[in-house]
Motif scaffolding. Structure first.
Motif, PDB file in Angstrom:
ATOM      1  N   UNK A 206     -26.628   3.188  26.710  1.00 35.44           N
ATOM      2  CA  UNK A 206     -25.568   4.346  26.829  1.00 35.44           C
ATOM      3  C   UNK A 206     -25.084   4.863  25.590  1.00 35.44           C
ATOM      4  N   UNK A 207     -23.732   5.410  25.684  1.00 36.97           N
ATOM      5  CA  UNK A 207     -23.050   6.412  24.515  1.00 36.97           C
ATOM      6  C   UNK A 207     -23.316   5.479  23.202  1.00 36.97           C
ATOM      7  N   UNK A 208     -23.270   4.188  23.044  1.00 37.58           N
ATOM      8  CA  UNK A 208     -23.199   3.345  22.018  1.00 37.58           C
ATOM      9  C   UNK A 208     -24.291   2.711  21.518  1.00 37.58           C
ATOM     10  N   UNK A 326     -16.899   0.984  15.082  1.00 36.01           N
ATOM     11  CA  UNK A 326     -17.429   2.289  14.513  1.00 36.01           C
ATOM     12  C   UNK A 326     -17.512   3.296  15.574  1.00 36.01           C
ATOM     13  N   UNK A 327     -17.528   2.813  16.541  1.00 35.37           N
ATOM     14  CA  UNK A 327     -17.630   3.635  18.129  1.00 35.37           C
ATOM     15  C   UNK A 327     -16.917   3.390  19.090  1.00 35.37           C
ATOM     16  N   UNK A 328     -16.061   4.238  19.687  1.00 39.28           N
ATOM     17  CA  UNK A 328     -15.199   4.218  20.835  1.00 39.28           C
ATOM     18  C   UNK A 328     -15.845   4.815  22.065  1.00 39.28           C
ATOM     19  N   UNK A 329     -15.988   4.070  23.116  1.00 37.31           N
ATOM     20  CA  UNK A 329     -16.607   4.790  24.221  1.00 37.31           C
ATOM     21  C   UNK A 329     -15.488   4.780  25.333  1.00 37.31           C
ATOM     22  N   UNK A 330     -15.093   6.015  25.951  1.00 39.25           N
ATOM     23  CA  UNK A 330     -14.192   6.156  27.305  1.00 39.25           C
ATOM     24  C   UNK A 330     -14.949   6.484  28.496  1.00 39.25           C
ATOM     25  N   UNK A 331     -14.938   5.522  29.450  1.00 37.81           N
ATOM     26  CA  UNK A 331     -15.261   5.746  30.619  1.00 37.81           C
ATOM     27  C   UNK A 331     -14.503   5.646  31.820  1.00 37.81           C
ATOM     28  N   UNK A 364     -16.704   8.862  21.921  1.00 36.85           N
ATOM     29  CA  UNK A 364     -17.713   9.465  22.724  1.00 36.85           C
ATOM     30  C   UNK A 364     -17.292   9.160  24.302  1.00 36.85           C
ATOM     31  N   UNK A 365     -17.698   9.945  25.127  1.00 32.65           N
ATOM     32  CA  UNK A 365     -17.686   9.756  26.603  1.00 32.65           C
ATOM     33  C   UNK A 365     -18.837   8.822  26.996  1.00 32.65           C
ATOM     34  N   UNK A 366     -18.581   8.045  27.902  1.00 30.29           N
ATOM     35  CA  UNK A 366     -19.497   6.963  28.444  1.00 30.29           C
ATOM     36  C   UNK A 366     -20.700   7.660  29.006  1.00 30.29           C
TER      37      UNK A 366
END
Length: 396
Positions: A206-208, A326-331, A364-366
């Motif tokens: 996915x996003x990451x 390094x990456x944050x994903x919001x879902x 980033x968005x999920x």
């Protein structure tokens, strides 16, 4: 497509071999049955390399060699055709969320057969949730999914999971969840926290995808998440990692489901945000109405999301300062609010994170939506990601 991966192998040669396997599988998906010679022409692989790849795919059951045609040939031996073997076995992922059941399935070639979801009342008994999952699974692949051929089931549940074989720390009232599922589907069962499985899916496909240090936060009827640290999904002692929803926020005083007060979940879950909107004078009978108010530019809705996003960003900054992703994903459902939520999250994150990290963290968005937890369950049972190198072995 779920990319085939061998557990504990992620060096250059292993990645090259997986690339060759994916190429052969993709050609068979696009063209249907092909001879070895035709596969060689389409793939550009050498005869030796192609022979090794095809042999392994046949041994794994992903590809089958069909019987040669009966038409007479002038000379030489009959040519066999190679084709995918989608019925050789399947794996199912089930996400038992607070208010919905989500299911996904893949075949032995690691293709997604389908995904399905259905909401339910939060008080629905476990036996009925499992029956709902079985019915949803029955809708996949136009009802042609062969339950008797199942290899395993990966299951996501809400809350801490002490052991990925034993099931949730608070088992369903009538019986052990893995035992109930095993009885229904006659397949081995692995259980883990559903947000941690969603984190696994987002960091795998996915996003990451490809991220070595990832923080995933799901904003739903509850708030939780998962961590990928140094390229491995982190469970923590007793399976207790990723409970970001129970970090205290400075101004929070609401009673949380965990029994404490002031948790992030009390200000950033779907229910909490709706309640705050109504207290401020807004009118919304559900999340869809609130999202509609945001699109219409309702100032009360915008201020409500500003407050929630500020709390979320502040908590994320604290976790970032401790973990260094390094990456944050919001879902989760609340993430559908888009910029009215993401912008205040970003502002609070930048305000509270260490200055050296401000330009090194990507929010980033999920990407996988409601299917994330179920797809993570499939990754768990198929060992479809090097992120699982520290997890218990797959079921036999």
């Amino acid at each position: 497509m779920l990319v085939g991966m061998h557990p504990h192998q992620d060096g250059p040669l292993a990645r090259l071999r997986r690339g060759h396997e994916d190429l052969v599988l993709d050609l068979l998906r696009k063209h249907g049955p092909l001879s070895r010679a035709e596969l060689g022409q389409h793939s550009g692989l050498s005869r030796t390399t192609l022979s090794d790849i095809v042999t392994e795919l046949i041994e794994s059951g992903a590809v089958v060699a069909t019987a040669p045609g009966t038409a007479p040939r002038r000379r030489g031996r009959p040519v066999e055709a190679l084709t995918l073997n989608p019925s050789a076995g399947q794996a199912i992922g089930i996400d038992f969320a607070r208010r919905a059941v989500h299911v996904s399935a893949v075949n032995v070639a690691h293709e997604v057969i389908g995904s399905a979801s259905e909401p339910h009342d939060p008080g629905l008994p476990w036996e009925e949730r499992i029956a709902l999952a079985e019915r949803l699974v029955g809708t996949l692949a136009d009802g042609a999914l062969r339950l008797g051929a199942l290899n395993a089931i990966g299951v996501g549940v809400v809350g801490p999971v002490e052991d990925s074989y034993a099931g949730p720390a608070q088992p369903c009232p009538s019986a052990d969840l893995p035992a109930l599922l095993h009885k229904r589907f006659e397949a081995p069962v692995l259980v883990d926290n559903n947000t941690r499985l969603a984190a696994l899916a987002e960091a795998t496909w996915g996003a990451a995808a490809g991220g070595q240090d990832v923080l995933y936060l799901r904003l739903s009827h509850g708030v939780g998440g998962g961590l990928v640290v140094a390229g491995a999904l982190h469970r923590g002692a007793y399976g207790l990692s990723g409970e970001f929803g129970h970090i205290a926020v400075e101004s929070g005083d609401g009673r949380c489901s965990c029994g404490a007060t002031g948790c992030l979940e009390t200000v950033a879950s779907v229910g909490a945000v709706l309640a705050a909107y109504r207290r401020a004078g807004g009118h919304a009978d559900g999340l869809a109405a609130l999202l509609g108010a945001l699109e219409a530019g309702d100032p009360v809705a915008l201020r409500t999301l500003e407050a929630a996003g500020t709390h979320i960003g502040t908590v994320l900054a604290a976790v970032c300062n401790a973990i260094g992703p390094g990456v944050l994903v919001l879902g989760g459902e609340l993430a559908a609010a888009g910029p009215p939520l993401f912008e205040p999250v970003e502002r609070a994150l930048r305000a509270h994170i260490m200055p050296i990290s401000r330009d090194r963290v990507d929010l980033r968005p999920a990407a996988l939506g409601e299917a994330g937890g179920a797809l993570g369950g499939i990754a768990l049972v198929l060992r479809e990601s090097p992120l699982l190198s520290h997890y218990p072995a797959r079921p036999g």
